[in-house]
Write a protein that holds these residues in place. Sequence first.
Motif, short mmCIF file in Angstrom:
data_model
loop_
_atom_site.label_atom_id
_atom_site.label_comp_id
_atom_site.label_asym_id
_atom_site.label_seq_id
_atom_site.Cartn_x
_atom_site.Cartn_y
_atom_site.Cartn_z
N THR A 1 6.70 28.47 -12.21
CA THR A 1 5.99 27.90 -11.07
C THR A 1 4.81 28.82 -10.78
O THR A 1 4.98 30.01 -10.53
CB THR A 1 6.92 27.77 -9.84
OG1 THR A 1 7.83 26.68 -10.08
CG2 THR A 1 6.12 27.46 -8.58
N SER B 1 5.32 19.47 -6.73
CA SER B 1 5.51 20.86 -7.14
C SER B 1 6.99 21.27 -7.14
O SER B 1 7.32 22.45 -7.07
CB SER B 1 4.67 21.81 -6.28
OG SER B 1 4.89 21.58 -4.91
N ARG C 1 1.52 25.06 -7.93
CA ARG C 1 1.99 24.90 -6.55
C ARG C 1 0.97 25.52 -5.59
O ARG C 1 0.55 26.65 -5.78
CB ARG C 1 3.34 25.61 -6.40
CG ARG C 1 3.97 25.50 -5.02
CD ARG C 1 5.25 26.33 -4.97
NE ARG C 1 5.84 26.31 -3.64
CZ ARG C 1 6.88 25.54 -3.27
NH1 ARG C 1 7.47 24.77 -4.15
NH2 ARG C 1 7.32 25.58 -2.04
N ASP D 1 9.52 21.43 -2.67
CA ASP D 1 8.39 21.28 -1.76
C ASP D 1 8.86 20.41 -0.60
O ASP D 1 10.07 20.22 -0.40
CB ASP D 1 7.16 20.72 -2.48
CG ASP D 1 7.45 19.43 -3.22
OD1 ASP D 1 8.36 18.68 -2.78
OD2 ASP D 1 6.77 19.16 -4.23
N VAL E 1 4.48 24.63 -13.59
CA VAL E 1 4.37 23.76 -12.42
C VAL E 1 3.42 24.43 -11.43
O VAL E 1 3.76 25.47 -10.86
CB VAL E 1 5.76 23.55 -11.76
CG1 VAL E 1 5.61 22.74 -10.46
CG2 VAL E 1 6.71 22.86 -12.72
N GLY F 1 -4.05 21.42 -3.43
CA GLY F 1 -3.10 20.30 -3.42
C GLY F 1 -3.78 19.02 -2.97
O GLY F 1 -3.52 17.94 -3.50
N SER G 1 2.07 29.74 -8.48
CA SER G 1 1.66 29.59 -7.08
C SER G 1 0.23 30.07 -6.89
O SER G 1 -0.13 31.17 -7.30
CB SER G 1 2.60 30.38 -6.18
OG SER G 1 2.05 30.43 -4.88
N ASN H 1 2.81 20.67 -15.61
CA ASN H 1 3.55 19.91 -14.58
C ASN H 1 4.34 18.75 -15.17
O ASN H 1 4.21 17.59 -14.73
CB ASN H 1 2.59 19.40 -13.49
CG ASN H 1 3.27 19.37 -12.12
OD1 ASN H 1 4.41 19.84 -11.97
ND2 ASN H 1 2.59 18.84 -11.13
#
Lengths: 483, 483
Positions: free
Chosen positions: A101, A93, A83, A44, A81, A155, A103, A463
């Motif tokens: 991940t 992230s 994101r 990130d 994770v 976020g 998203s 995470n």
Amino acid sequence: MPRRRVDASLTGVNPATTLDDLAERLPAGALITDPIKLEAYRRDRAEDPDAGTPLAVVRATCTADVQEVLRFASATRTPVVPRGAGTSLSGGSTAVDGAITLSLEQMREITVDPVTRIATAQPGAFNAEVKDAAAVHGLWYPPDPASYTFCSIGGNIATNAGGLCCVKYGVTVDYVMGMEVVLADGRAVRLGGPRIKDVAGLPLTKLFVGSEGTLGIITEVTLRLIPAQRRPQTLVATFPTLGAATAAVLAITSSMRPSMLEFMDAPTINAVEDETRMGLDRTAAAMLIVQSDEPVEHAGVEIAEVTRLCEEAGATEVFSTDDPDDGEAFVAARRLAIPAVEKKGTILLEDVGVPIPALGDLVEGIAAISDRHDVIVAVLAHAGDGNTHPLVVFDPTDDAQRDRAHTAYGEIMDLAVGLGGTITGEHGVGRLKRPWLDGYLGDDVMELNHRVKDAFDPHGILNPGAMLLSAEQRETALTRRGR
Amino acid sequence: MPRRRVDASLTGVNPATTLDDLAERLPAGALITDPIKLEAYRRDRAEDPDAGTPLAVVRATCTADVQEVLRFASATRTPVVPRGAGTSLSGGSTAVDGAITLSLEQMREITVDPVTRIATAQPGAFNAEVKDAAAVHGLWYPPDPASYTFCSIGGNIATNAGGLCCVKYGVTVDYVMGMEVVLADGRAVRLGGPRIKDVAGLPLTKLFVGSEGTLGIITEVTLRLIPAQRRPQTLVATFPTLGAATAAVLAITSSMRPSMLEFMDAPTINAVEDETRMGLDRTAAAMLIVQSDEPVEHAGVEIAEVTRLCEEAGATEVFSTDDPDDGEAFVAARRLAIPAVEKKGTILLEDVGVPIPALGDLVEGIAAISDRHDVIVAVLAHAGDGNTHPLVVFDPTDDAQRDRAHTAYGEIMDLAVGLGGTITGEHGVGRLKRPWLDGYLGDDVMELNHRVKDAFDPHGILNPGAMLLSAEQRETALTRRGR
């Protein structure tokens, strides 16, 4: 038939247990394993050099997709994770080897209900898009991190993001009324909702704001909106010393509520002037940008009072304007500060905050650290919140300077904590600041953090390594201490 | 030597394991077992007829006293019911048989730091005392439950209390920056602090606001203060129908932020008029009291706009004044509403809230419930928050009427939930509303509540039966369901 949005009941549904099976349950192309495509999801904005490589990236399109991923993850103990737009400045992230991940960048719907005065948004929507959707109805979503044009609302909520207007209008948590969350086991639950007052049950909505994806995956949020902000009046003051500028900040915050109160030191002013050639005073030790958005007559009174307080504190020059475009030019200069400083080298972006009266000691202490380690530290600050962003600048090709920069970065956090401050005001702990969290919170509060984490995420799949040690890291740490 | 305030380390200190031993470790007279004296601690303002009798009452004088009690309680598995001023309207501090009632009423210190703009208060301090201490420095602590002159700040935080100004200034959680908490095992920890922005670690401070004493005992709080409120201008409008009044509320909330927006229906107006003889319109179906605390010119503009919106909605009469004393008379009338209605019989005080657009349906639905069960229900409301206080009135000597009143009380909660609303907006769940919580939150969110509870209070000793089922009650419920 429209795609099922939320998988309310999990009864009798077996989770996917292989990536292939998971891919089949998701929309075509949602699950990515192509190494070239994965590369874009490793880091990130914190640009962590230790970033891992994801097992896969899933670009969820709806809550049901997130549920499928979490059910797979729980069944196979695969870490996840989350994101959003990938703009974390703390490595929240950063990819983890062997983890998915997840998203949320494609979940970007926003609806506004102007009568209830709320926005309902999916996590991948940008902060600016929420603001724009509200503005259509004459409403305003205040939180405004500097990255608001390209950071995601999910976020923002994961980090309890702040910004420039927070000095008067509060931070993200003050605007979050409810959310839909997918839990570690794949269940989707609703917390809170469009009720201004609601105290039924533990305040779990608030617990999720700032939880950095460690307790569940936010798939929808309900945000409080307020009437549009009035056009602000703006004041810019320059000061011959850091002490004079911080004295002015204290005088202002103890008597009024400006809608903006920003600080830039000499290295920041010069970096911005290099970019803009707008005529900022390169010889000033510090500059304040202050706004009042009170009704027009009263804003004039407030700005006059700020003028007086700045002059009393020893300002070299004070300029004020009720022309919104002129004012916006200074705010734009402030927003440009980070990119401008980034032109000077690689930066380590700090986010320490202190109780307001300690602001002077913090800023002067940072200057001393800069001198001691012979690295440039440019300081900008949401001064009215006591929240500063020292930017430690170094030449990435100079190993010795890089080491000195990292030493300075750590010392700035130690300094802030010593002054009763925090290691992070609005960016989050992420992976970059995790090593400093224990020292800041202490063993007892860390233990409470872990207990809450375990209550939501018993297998430690959410995470891992962000904010809190992962299960493996805790095991290692305990072993090292001889348990 | 001054009495040790906080017992930072518990290492090597054995807890008391008998009441006598505990009494010896506390200041003389702090532990009470005299049945006559205990009687005063059995009930709070909810007057729960099923209140138990405490094993003992401890009137703590400092954090270390609270720690002694919790260490004893953990060691002996003795439940603890925390109690501030005993003004809970939901039975949050109703005594439990065999439990220690831990009274914080003697911990009432307040200090104000005008530069940091915070108040630090012990939990037993009254809300009004915090306001007064802030006012000395030209500062303001906004949350203002109707009971603010006699309710404790600790109780306010335990319930995330609201009030009249919340429509513009938010509720208690928006002002809590930090706290000291004694955990179930007797450890004292600090959460948050005087830092306006601080996102380091999970947001446990916010988790405690509204936790009703189920996660730990708050022994000190750090509160954010803002500059003193300006003198408000006031408007009073009467309406021929409930619908006209709620239409006016929606028109106002969708376009501006008044600093007060209160509603009273006909039974409430008449009860208040019986007490005050101030000339309220007894024939009106509803009345709104609206204030603006904007700078003086702009307040005039706002009040003119509210006048227009009320008239458009069909107001019978609109009266406005910029004389603060005249305005205060109407606010005093509103604050008098509950005691005035209480003169008509015994009351069951409701606290349901809905999303603003459903306010009309809620108010009219309550009128229908009142008709159907032939009981008076007087409705007052923080209308701008969608938060209503229906007062179900009954003759305590008439058993049939009492039963009908209880049925109506339950139906009002069902009605609110059916309209997307909550069973409690600002009073808390306590013991009175606990039976309705599961239906409101649903099984999944209830399970999360219990997981968090268990993380903080593994032995279930903290305020058992308030908000959440006690461990015993859960066991019974699970057995009944065949697990």
